[in-house]
Design a protein around this motif. Structure first.
Motif, mmCIF file in Angstrom:
data_model
loop_
_atom_site.group_PDB
_atom_site.id
_atom_site.type_symbol
_atom_site.label_atom_id
_atom_site.label_comp_id
_atom_site.label_asym_id
_atom_site.label_seq_id
_atom_site.Cartn_x
_atom_site.Cartn_y
_atom_site.Cartn_z
ATOM 1 N N UNK A 71 126.720 22.434 15.861
ATOM 2 C CA UNK A 71 126.616 23.356 16.997
ATOM 3 C C UNK A 71 125.185 23.836 17.221
ATOM 4 N N UNK A 72 124.430 23.937 16.127
ATOM 5 C CA UNK A 72 123.086 24.525 16.230
ATOM 6 C C UNK A 72 122.158 23.743 17.159
ATOM 7 N N UNK A 73 122.459 22.470 17.396
ATOM 8 C CA UNK A 73 121.543 21.690 18.236
ATOM 9 C C UNK A 73 122.154 21.332 19.591
ATOM 10 N N UNK A 74 123.292 21.925 19.903
ATOM 11 C CA UNK A 74 123.945 21.605 21.183
ATOM 12 C C UNK A 74 123.000 21.868 22.355
ATOM 13 N N UNK A 75 122.337 23.017 22.323
ATOM 14 C CA UNK A 75 121.488 23.351 23.477
ATOM 15 C C UNK A 75 120.324 22.366 23.587
ATOM 16 N N UNK A 76 119.754 21.960 22.447
ATOM 17 C CA UNK A 76 118.672 20.974 22.521
ATOM 18 C C UNK A 76 119.150 19.651 23.102
ATOM 19 N N UNK A 77 120.326 19.214 22.700
ATOM 20 C CA UNK A 77 120.851 17.971 23.266
ATOM 21 C C UNK A 77 121.123 18.139 24.753
ATOM 22 N N UNK A 78 121.651 19.310 25.102
ATOM 23 C CA UNK A 78 121.949 19.570 26.509
ATOM 24 C C UNK A 78 120.680 19.478 27.357
ATOM 25 N N UNK A 79 119.639 20.161 26.896
ATOM 26 C CA UNK A 79 118.437 20.244 27.738
ATOM 27 C C UNK A 79 117.557 19.004 27.611
ATOM 28 N N UNK A 80 117.539 18.388 26.428
ATOM 29 C CA UNK A 80 116.600 17.285 26.222
ATOM 30 C C UNK A 80 117.223 15.906 26.413
ATOM 31 N N UNK A 81 118.541 15.793 26.221
ATOM 32 C CA UNK A 81 119.114 14.445 26.215
ATOM 33 C C UNK A 81 120.002 14.152 27.414
ATOM 34 N N UNK A 82 120.442 15.177 28.126
ATOM 35 C CA UNK A 82 121.274 14.893 29.307
ATOM 36 C C UNK A 82 120.400 14.918 30.555
ATOM 37 N N UNK A 83 120.958 14.411 31.640
ATOM 38 C CA UNK A 83 120.237 14.548 32.911
ATOM 39 C C UNK A 83 121.000 15.471 33.853
ATOM 40 N N UNK A 84 121.701 16.436 33.244
ATOM 41 C CA UNK A 84 122.410 17.406 34.092
ATOM 42 C C UNK A 84 121.415 18.240 34.883
ATOM 43 N N UNK A 85 121.875 18.678 36.048
ATOM 44 C CA UNK A 85 121.061 19.578 36.862
ATOM 45 C C UNK A 85 120.801 20.870 36.091
ATOM 46 N N UNK A 86 119.689 21.490 36.393
ATOM 47 C CA UNK A 86 119.318 22.731 35.710
ATOM 48 C C UNK A 86 120.420 23.784 35.831
ATOM 49 N N UNK A 87 121.043 23.866 37.026
ATOM 50 C CA UNK A 87 122.066 24.893 37.233
ATOM 51 C C UNK A 87 123.249 24.653 36.307
ATOM 52 N N UNK A 88 123.641 23.381 36.197
ATOM 53 C CA UNK A 88 124.788 23.071 35.359
ATOM 54 C C UNK A 88 124.466 23.379 33.895
ATOM 55 N N UNK A 89 123.232 23.060 33.516
ATOM 56 C CA UNK A 89 122.817 23.365 32.144
ATOM 57 C C UNK A 89 122.920 24.865 31.881
ATOM 58 N N UNK A 90 122.429 25.654 32.834
ATOM 59 C CA UNK A 90 122.472 27.110 32.663
ATOM 60 C C UNK A 90 123.912 27.579 32.515
ATOM 61 N N UNK A 91 124.792 27.006 33.335
ATOM 62 C CA UNK A 91 126.200 27.408 33.287
ATOM 63 C C UNK A 91 126.775 27.118 31.907
ATOM 64 N N UNK A 92 126.422 25.950 31.362
ATOM 65 C CA UNK A 92 126.966 25.584 30.050
ATOM 66 C C UNK A 92 126.413 26.496 28.960
ATOM 67 N N UNK A 93 125.123 26.805 29.069
ATOM 68 C CA UNK A 93 124.537 27.717 28.081
ATOM 69 C C UNK A 93 125.280 29.046 28.115
ATOM 70 N N UNK A 94 125.613 29.519 29.332
ATOM 71 C CA UNK A 94 126.352 30.779 29.454
ATOM 72 C C UNK A 94 127.715 30.667 28.788
ATOM 73 N N UNK A 95 128.411 29.551 29.048
ATOM 74 C CA UNK A 95 129.724 29.342 28.431
ATOM 75 C C UNK A 95 129.623 29.414 26.916
ATOM 76 N N UNK A 96 128.558 28.772 26.407
ATOM 77 C CA UNK A 96 128.368 28.744 24.958
ATOM 78 C C UNK A 96 128.167 30.164 24.440
#
Lengths: 399, 399
Positions: free
Chosen positions: B254-279
């Motif tokens: 779990x500790x690296x989920x956000x790094x994978x989200x931001x560095x390894x996916x090509x999700x839109x910034x808004x979607x990334x923010x939404x997921x970070x909030x969910x987390x």
């Protein structure tokens, strides 16, 4: 063989490995060949002085034994110079300048060794067309730690003075020259010990037999303290005219007389020993320096030049009349007073004071041609004053 | 321009100089040209993983803005390898191997950027025939102190581990590539900061404008601790098949989920923010990892593969029946006991315990389909147990 190896070993400052020469000679005998002796020459500094000649003399010792002499002209790096432009003493040289300087060098070399049977190689021969990939293979043989053993790199690095990377490559190039000519021995001054050991390391890395490194002492300059060098302007050039050469030798301090005797003259070992004994017995150093100066001028010019230089020195520098030409000069504090006994004792320190007192009292001593028999009489120190002790010893107070 | 520069600046770890990008963009506008973006590639390691893709994504950001992309294939040094033979990972490669590896690399590059309009240059182009004299001029631009700023050289030198001199030359070669292509920007991981700054230094030494160096964060590997690398075997390769790729992403801590989200996916910034909030709100990380895994598989394969990989994961790895396919998995210590209230709280940490207690008492909670209304009842942790909370939340205890 005993005598020859003594000659080859004479005057060496450092040999690495310590018994390397003996081993190399044994190897050469076994393989029924002569040794290859390498000497490097940097064409940016073609003017040789007596300091260089110490190394050349060792080269001659090997040449006299019939070994193969190879002089490497470092024309490759001389053609590049110092790319940073920081070192004004190392501008890039044109091929014409390099050829001219090399010829100048060889002409001076001829004053010590027989240049007829030496090999002269330019290292551009192997470096000009060396592919970059081979450069990388070459430098990979050496580690940073090995390079940092060199004092000046270490000191500069630690004091945060810039060491540009081409500088750390240059010793490797010099070392590779040894690989290319299969050097058995490399000669140099003690300041070349590190550089020349790189050659040994590289030969071994290229699976060849490592050369031994023989370094010769650095001759002091005219100041008697710093090593002789052109930049310090304390040198006697091999091409100095006879009078200059003679006069410069006469100007060295007493403390370095023995070094000049052993390192700069070509006197026989027996004669050198005799002179050292005289010096220890208190013979006036002036007389010894004249022997040394005579020998050196004779060596780099000829017998007649040496005689003329002696006369010139006595006439012009010592300002003697012909009558006084055979007087030794005493240097004393001008205007001071000294008792007659002390004066005689300074002039002839090897003779006991009681013997000198006896001579004075017997009337054997004259000051400016007048007999003086009072040993405690104060004599004023006036340049030009003549002191005769018996028939044999004649002195003049110097200016 | 505002939005574009935000995108270009996103995720950067270190930019040197700090405002360099803004200045370069202004310069490009002024000169009415696009920027040249350099990325180096070492053909000894052609297999790319998600860690490399972080840098490739930044390359894509620049490509999307129309800048000139130049990929440098470091074939010159790859052809030499490690001349000391110490580094077994760097044997000299044949031209055929280099070509094959380069093609492998470009094929993987195509998974992130459009390779139609990029330039690919081999640095043997300028190094193969570089005369030794130019090599010396090149390395003279760099000092030992500059090289020793690189941590690994310094550490190894100080710990007396050998640093062979070709190693200190290699960063200079890499830097010279920037001179040759007039790079405005060089991209790399933070571990390339030193090497890429050499390029900037050299450009300035050759009187060109220095490139700016943009380094991207190093993505952690599957262990969540070490940086992703092939040698650590903690990597997700860009050519991994869809099921492996999906499963590997699901295995990250779990500790690296956000790094994978931001560095390894090509999700839109808004979607990334939404997921970070969910987390942050406590949504089960499993669900978020599935989103990330889906995105990554879709990115390197396609939509259908991503769907199939999800199904495969759920069926084979999570061992769900089709009925349980929409259940989120709860990971708990097997064989232990947990009260019903605690169990619900673990499943839905964002909902208050008093609200959960109310739900249990109202009969809205079922364990393995049986209603349970005693919040302090101990439930044994048995993989496969189903927990339903209301109509909306369905969980299964994972194995």
């Amino acid at each position: 063989m005993k005598e020859n190896i003594d000659k080859l070993l004479s005057n060496i400052a450092i040999m690495e490995p310590p018994l390397g020469l003996q081993d190399k000679l044994a190897l050469a005998r076994q393989e029924n060949r002569k040794l290859t002796i390498k000497l490097g020459f940097d064409p940016t500094a073609p003017d040789l002085h007596l300091g260089h000649a110490v190394v050349l003399q060792k080269l001659k010792d090997f040449q006299d034994e019939g070994h193969r002499i190879v002089v490497i002209i470092g024309d490759f790096t001389a053609g590049i110079g110092d790319p940073t432009g920081r070192n004004k003493l190392r501008p890039p040289l044109t091929p014409e300048q390099i050829n001219k300087n090399s010829q100048t060098y060889i002409n001076q070399l001829a004053k010590v060794i027989n240049i007829e049977n030496i090999e002269i190689r330019k290292n551009s021969e192997w470096f000009n067309n060396m592919p970059f990939s081979n450069v990388i293979k070459l430098i990979s043989k050496i580690t940073l730690a090995q390079i940092m053993h060199r004092d000046d790199f270490k000191t500069r690095f630690e004091s945060k003075a810039p060491v540009h990377l081409h500088e750390i490559i240059y010793p490797i190039l010099q070392g590779y020259d040894s690989v290319m000519i299969d050097a058995d021995i490399e000669l140099g001054g003690t300041d070349q010990l590190f550089n020349n050991l790189v050659g040994r390391t590289l030969q071994e890395a290229y699976e060849k037999k490592g050369q031994i490194v023989i370094t010769m002492p650095l001759l002091e300059g005219l100041d008697g303290i710093e090593k002789m060098s052109k930049s310090k302007n304390n040198y006697i050039g091999l091409t100095d005219n006879a009078n200059d050469m003679y006069g410069k030798v006469m100007s060295i301090p007493d403390s370095v007389i023995i070094n000049y005797l052993t390192l700069a003259t070509d006197m026989e070992a027996e004669k050198q020993s005799a002179i050292v004994s005289q010096l220890e017995l208190g013979l006036n150093p002036m007389k010894i320096k004249k022997d040394i100066a005579y020998n050196i001028v004779k060596r780099y010019h000829d017998d007649i030049s040496a005689k003329e230089a002696t006369e010139h020195f006595e006439r012009v520098v010592q300002k003697r009349t012909p009558e006084e030409a055979d007087h030794d000069v005493l240097i004393l504090p001008k205007g001071s007073y000294i008792t007659l006994l002390d004066l005689c004792s300074v002039a002839l320190p090897a003779i006991s004071r009681s013997e000198l007192r006896r001579l004075i009292r017997s009337g054997a001593v004259r000051v400016d041609k007048s007999k003086e028999d009072d040993e405690i009489k104060n004599i004023e120190v006036i340049p030009g004053t003549l002191i005769w002790i018996g028939k044999r010893y004649k002195f003049r107070i110097g200016s």
